[in-house]
Design a protein around this motif. Structure first.
Motif, PDB file in Angstrom:
ATOM      1  N   LEU A   6     -89.450  73.409  45.578  1.00 65.81           N
ATOM      2  CA  LEU A   6     -90.637  73.794  45.855  1.00 65.81           C
ATOM      3  C   LEU A   6     -91.198  74.663  44.684  1.00 65.81           C
ATOM      4  O   LEU A   6     -90.467  75.162  43.959  1.00 65.81           O
ATOM      5  N   PRO A   7     -92.742  74.886  44.654  1.00 66.44           N
ATOM      6  CA  PRO A   7     -92.997  75.754  43.412  1.00 66.44           C
ATOM      7  C   PRO A   7     -92.874  77.119  43.871  1.00 66.44           C
ATOM      8  O   PRO A   7     -92.634  77.737  45.060  1.00 66.44           O
ATOM      9  N   VAL A   8     -92.432  77.834  42.834  1.00 69.06           N
ATOM     10  CA  VAL A   8     -92.016  79.404  42.875  1.00 69.06           C
ATOM     11  C   VAL A   8     -93.162  80.142  43.699  1.00 69.06           C
ATOM     12  O   VAL A   8     -92.577  81.168  44.574  1.00 69.06           O
ATOM     13  N   GLU A   9     -94.328  79.774  43.690  1.00 66.55           N
ATOM     14  CA  GLU A   9     -95.184  80.564  44.473  1.00 66.55           C
ATOM     15  C   GLU A   9     -94.951  80.574  45.962  1.00 66.55           C
ATOM     16  O   GLU A   9     -94.936  81.623  46.988  1.00 66.55           O
ATOM     17  N   ARG A  10     -94.698  79.277  46.404  1.00 68.16           N
ATOM     18  CA  ARG A  10     -94.406  79.044  47.827  1.00 68.16           C
ATOM     19  C   ARG A  10     -93.024  79.538  48.295  1.00 68.16           C
ATOM     20  O   ARG A  10     -92.860  80.085  49.185  1.00 68.16           O
ATOM     21  N   VAL A  11     -92.150  79.450  47.381  1.00 69.45           N
ATOM     22  CA  VAL A  11     -90.705  80.176  47.788  1.00 69.45           C
ATOM     23  C   VAL A  11     -90.907  81.701  47.909  1.00 69.45           C
ATOM     24  O   VAL A  11     -90.397  82.097  48.745  1.00 69.45           O
ATOM     25  N   ARG A  12     -91.775  82.209  47.104  1.00 70.95           N
ATOM     26  CA  ARG A  12     -92.081  83.680  47.053  1.00 70.95           C
ATOM     27  C   ARG A  12     -92.526  84.048  48.448  1.00 70.95           C
ATOM     28  O   ARG A  12     -92.263  84.933  49.237  1.00 70.95           O
ATOM     29  N   GLU A  13     -93.414  83.308  49.002  1.00 69.47           N
ATOM     30  CA  GLU A  13     -94.066  83.590  50.486  1.00 69.47           C
ATOM     31  C   GLU A  13     -93.019  83.230  51.171  1.00 69.47           C
ATOM     32  O   GLU A  13     -93.001  84.026  52.390  1.00 69.47           O
ATOM     33  N   GLU A  14     -92.298  82.231  51.231  1.00 64.32           N
ATOM     34  CA  GLU A  14     -91.133  82.050  52.318  1.00 64.32           C
ATOM     35  C   GLU A  14     -90.140  83.179  52.293  1.00 64.32           C
ATOM     36  O   GLU A  14     -89.536  83.186  53.544  1.00 64.32           O
ATOM     37  N   LEU A  15     -89.903  84.015  51.286  1.00 63.55           N
ATOM     38  CA  LEU A  15     -89.191  84.818  51.204  1.00 63.55           C
ATOM     39  C   LEU A  15     -89.566  86.301  51.993  1.00 63.55           C
ATOM     40  O   LEU A  15     -88.748  87.174  52.070  1.00 63.55           O
ATOM     41  N   ALA A  16     -90.815  86.390  52.326  1.00 70.12           N
ATOM     42  CA  ALA A  16     -91.412  87.416  52.866  1.00 70.12           C
ATOM     43  C   ALA A  16     -90.436  87.862  54.268  1.00 70.12           C
ATOM     44  O   ALA A  16     -90.250  86.915  55.118  1.00 70.12           O
ATOM     45  N   GLY A  17     -89.977  89.018  54.464  1.00 68.93           N
ATOM     46  CA  GLY A  17     -88.978  89.369  55.470  1.00 68.93           C
ATOM     47  C   GLY A  17     -87.737  89.379  55.062  1.00 68.93           C
ATOM     48  O   GLY A  17     -87.076  89.913  55.601  1.00 68.93           O
ATOM     49  N   HIS A  18     -87.403  89.043  53.614  1.00 71.81           N
ATOM     50  CA  HIS A  18     -86.088  88.799  53.218  1.00 71.81           C
ATOM     51  C   HIS A  18     -85.877  89.738  51.968  1.00 71.81           C
ATOM     52  O   HIS A  18     -84.967  89.907  51.217  1.00 71.81           O
ATOM     53  N   GLU A  19     -86.985  90.726  51.680  1.00 69.92           N
ATOM     54  CA  GLU A  19     -86.840  91.616  50.643  1.00 69.92           C
ATOM     55  C   GLU A  19     -85.387  92.138  50.641  1.00 69.92           C
ATOM     56  O   GLU A  19     -85.073  92.796  51.439  1.00 69.92           O
ATOM     57  N   GLY A  20     -84.923  92.306  49.410  1.00 68.90           N
ATOM     58  CA  GLY A  20     -83.507  93.108  49.144  1.00 68.90           C
ATOM     59  C   GLY A  20     -82.494  92.361  49.916  1.00 68.90           C
ATOM     60  O   GLY A  20     -81.345  92.562  49.432  1.00 68.90           O
ATOM     61  N   ARG A  21     -82.661  91.078  50.601  1.00 68.96           N
ATOM     62  CA  ARG A  21     -81.744  90.376  50.825  1.00 68.96           C
ATOM     63  C   ARG A  21     -81.546  89.070  50.180  1.00 68.96           C
ATOM     64  O   ARG A  21     -80.351  88.390  49.961  1.00 68.96           O
ATOM     65  N   VAL A  22     -82.749  88.368  49.821  1.00 68.26           N
ATOM     66  CA  VAL A  22     -82.701  87.049  49.034  1.00 68.26           C
ATOM     67  C   VAL A  22     -83.722  87.268  48.086  1.00 68.26           C
ATOM     68  O   VAL A  22     -84.901  87.878  48.484  1.00 68.26           O
ATOM     69  N   SER A  23     -83.440  86.933  46.859  1.00 63.46           N
ATOM     70  CA  SER A  23     -84.446  86.941  45.748  1.00 63.46           C
ATOM     71  C   SER A  23     -84.374  85.422  45.055  1.00 63.46           C
ATOM     72  O   SER A  23     -83.574  84.592  45.202  1.00 63.46           O
TER      73      SER A  23
END
Length: 157
Positions: A6-23
């Protein structure tokens, strides 16, 4: 780690709620991203992507490079890497750390720690190489075949 097509912008959106856990660990191409972090967080994301038809896949490693987990090793790594004495080389390096062409003279312990901690900007470095007229690439990596696909993807975009 998990590879996500996936494009990085979409992946970053999908990581919402995972801050500090997944990068975002690496941006390898326009639709080629790797994420790194907690096993539980990666499992959640992998399940979500699989359910929605995204062909994400686990990368079999037992460490969370390029994530917040590397911070736990900061002092130890800086100590172990302290004896490194960087020197300028004859061949310039397109750094995925600084985003600039480097001669190697700044590749000290802090550089290598940052290299292991932050997102690998492979796509950006490859785009710079292409812009500077380079068209043949050799990657020293445990998985060099992946790079061949990345080059074709970037050139096609």
């Amino acid at each position: 780690m998990v590879s996500v097509p996936l494009p990085v912008e979409r992946v970053r959106e999908e990581l919402a709620g995972h801050e500090g856990r997944v990068s975002v660990a690496a941006v390898n191409g326009p639709a080629s991203v790797v994420v790194s972090g907690d096993v539980a967080g990666l499992d959640e994301l992998l399940a979500r992507w699989t359910e929605t038809g995204v062909r994400a896949r686990r990368i079999a490693v037992d460490y969370a490079s390029h994530s917040a987990h590397v911070e736990e090793l900061r002092e130890e790594l800086l100590d172990v890497l302290a004896p490194i004495e960087p020197q300028a080389g004859r061949i310039p390096v397109y750094s995925t750390v600084t985003g600039r062409v480097e001669d190697g003279s700044g590749f000290d312990a802090a550089y290598w720690f940052t290299n292991l901690r932050q997102t690998v900007e492979f796509e950006a470095a490859t785009r710079e190489l292409l812009a500077d007229g380079y068209g043949v690439f050799v990657e020293s990596s445990p998985h060099p075949v992946v790079s061949l696909g990345v080059q074709e993807t970037i050139e096609d975009s």
